[in-house]
Scaffold this active site. Structure first.
Site, PDB file in Angstrom:
ATOM      1  N   GLU A 206       2.891  -0.735  15.414  1.00 57.26           N
ATOM      2  CA  GLU A 206       2.497  -1.980  14.753  1.00 57.26           C
ATOM      3  C   GLU A 206       3.310  -3.172  15.269  1.00 57.26           C
ATOM      4  OE1 GLU A 206       2.343  -1.619  10.494  1.00 57.26           O
ATOM      5  OE2 GLU A 206       0.824  -0.046  10.571  1.00 57.26           O
ATOM      6  N   LYS A 338      -6.873  -0.438   1.636  1.00 55.63           N
ATOM      7  CA  LYS A 338      -7.298  -0.293   3.028  1.00 55.63           C
ATOM      8  C   LYS A 338      -8.797  -0.018   3.043  1.00 55.63           C
ATOM      9  CE  LYS A 338      -3.000   1.788   4.863  1.00 55.63           C
ATOM     10  NZ  LYS A 338      -2.247   3.083   4.902  1.00 55.63           N
TER      11      LYS A 338
END
Ligand code: PGA
Ligand code: ZN
Length: 427
Positions: A206, A338
């Site tokens: 990330e 999510k």
């Protein structure tokens, strides 16, 4: 009216196949969306359909998901009104016939679900966040508080550290651009600090740094140092958040393996350990301190950490039923949201509304494998998620989402949430 639905295989930020869908409407409007993919996943997430053919992309191809769009989803949706998001998502869910979208694949279903929303926004000549606000019915649009990855471990960094994410949370910034600037200062200072610590400044999945610290305390110490080196005050200007991602620490014997520290802990031991970190460092939020089926210990973790935000990610898997179960038990006080854990836009909006109705805060989150799609940024603003977790301020698949928030920040009538939705009784 939907005239065509098309899917293709594209590659995500890890170079792995994922699904992108195009939806065409009568009158020429088009919507395109693609789906992300997690590495530290829960057993109860919506199902990501992969081909399993080792000769193609190590078994990760998505041609079956694409075929399901072409052969089943497109014929079902042709002629339908793109404004009827809930009706379409319900029809997709019914067509699949399984709770976790195992037959058609949540990757196929979600790409289409999101592309339809984009197409409807374009046809109505409104920004996506406005369309999402209308669908969510959540009130005036608001830019979320960003929670930004600085140091990475776990499955995002070759298990170089036990805890998956050490994040910076801008507490004192009055607007989103200032908050983002504060984070950039911390991220830059963290590079100096990690370099002086003697670790390489290579990037994890990330975009965070992975200094490979042998204990969480050392990593938390580096976080504090980075915040101070940036000229900011830990706990006042910048809080620390962690994502333990404890599901991925589970050993075969059911204990939590802190392998870098050379210890194995039961649930009570994990609670003590995490509470110890929170007592010694300016931590404002802890995600997944226990694993996704440890329901019997989550309430105790939540009581111990009640002064701060306790986020359930794998625990809830963006599933309204699991969120309600957690609320009944007193598990967590915040829900990670999510889109691809749920599998449809309407289901995700339902998860957001369920959390809000029960007084839980929400954090709209990216996955460790992402595309350039910034749908989640519009979702966080329009549906008033309050907080957002995208990853570090590196790599275009992350920055495209931070930048979309900068674009929305220019729009009239959009305020900034700041730290007001951060759960817990701090202070
Ligand atoms: P994942 O990680 O996308 O690899 O699941 C994100 C998170 O755990 O929050
Ligand atoms: Zn997580």
């Amino acid at each position: 009216t939907i005239t065509a639905v098309k899917a293709r295989q594209i590659l995500d930020s890890r170079g792995r196949p994922t699904v992108e869908a195009d939806v065409m409407l009568e009158g020429g409007a088009m919507g395109r969306a693609s789906v992300p993919s997690g590495a530290s996943t829960s057993r109860s997430e919506a199902h990501e359909l992969r081909d399993g053919d080792a000769a193609s992309y190590f078994g990760r191809g998505v041609s079956r998901a694409m075929a399901n769009v072409a052969e089943e989803i497109a014929p079902l949706l042709r002629g339908r009104d793109a404004d009827d998001q809930a009706g379409i998502d319900g029809a997709l869910q019914a067509l699949d016939g399984t709770p976790r979208l195992e037959r058609l694949g949540a990757n196929a279903v979600l790409a289409v679900s999101l592309a339809i929303c984009r197409a409807a926004a374009e046809a109505g000549r409104e920004p996506l966040y406005r369309r999402l606000g209308a669908l969510a019915g959540a009130g005036d649009p608001m830019l979320p508080l960003p929670m930004v990855n600085i140091l990475s471990g776990g499955l995002h960094a070759g298990r170089g550290m036990d805890v998956q994410d050490f994040l910076a949370v801008p507490l004192s910034a009055a607007d989103y651009p200032t908050a983002l600037h504060d984070i950039i200062r911390v991220r830059a200072a963290a590079e100096d600090v990690v370099d002086r610590y003697g670790a390489p400044v290579l990037l994890a999945d990330e975009g965070g740094l992975s200094p490979g610290c042998p204990s969480a305390e050392i990593a938390l110490g580096l976080m504090v140092e980075a915040i101070e080196r940036a000229g900011l005050t830990p706990g006042r200007d910048i809080g620390i958040a962690i994502d333990v991602a404890a599901t991925s620490l589970l050993g075969a014997d059911g204990s939590y393996a802190l392998s870098r520290e050379g210890r194995s802990l039961d649930s009570a031991g994990m609670i003590e350990t995490v509470a110890g970190w929170v007592g010694r460092f300016p931590i404002v939020s802890v995600e997944d301190g226990l694993h996704d089926e440890d329901w019997s210990h989550w309430p105790e973790l939540t009581r111990r950490l009640s002064r701060i935000q306790v986020v359930g990610d794998d625990l809830f898997s963006t599933n309204p039923e699991r969120i309600r179960r957690g609320m009944d038990l007193g598990a967590a006080n915040s829900v990670l949201i999510k889109l691809n854990q749920n599998g449809t836009l309407t289901g995700t909006l339902d998860a957001l509304a369920t959390a809000r109705a029960g007084g839980y805060s929400t954090v709209v989150s990216a996955r460790s494998g992402e595309t350039g799609d910034s749908f989640m940024s519009d979702l966080a603003v329009g549906a008033v998620g309050g907080q957002i977790k995208i990853g570090s301020v590196r790599n275009t698949e992350r920055l495209e989402k931070y930048n979309q928030l900068l674009r929305i920040a220019e729009e009239p009538g959009v305020s900034y949430a700041g730290a007001r939705f951060l759960a817990g009784r701090r202070g």
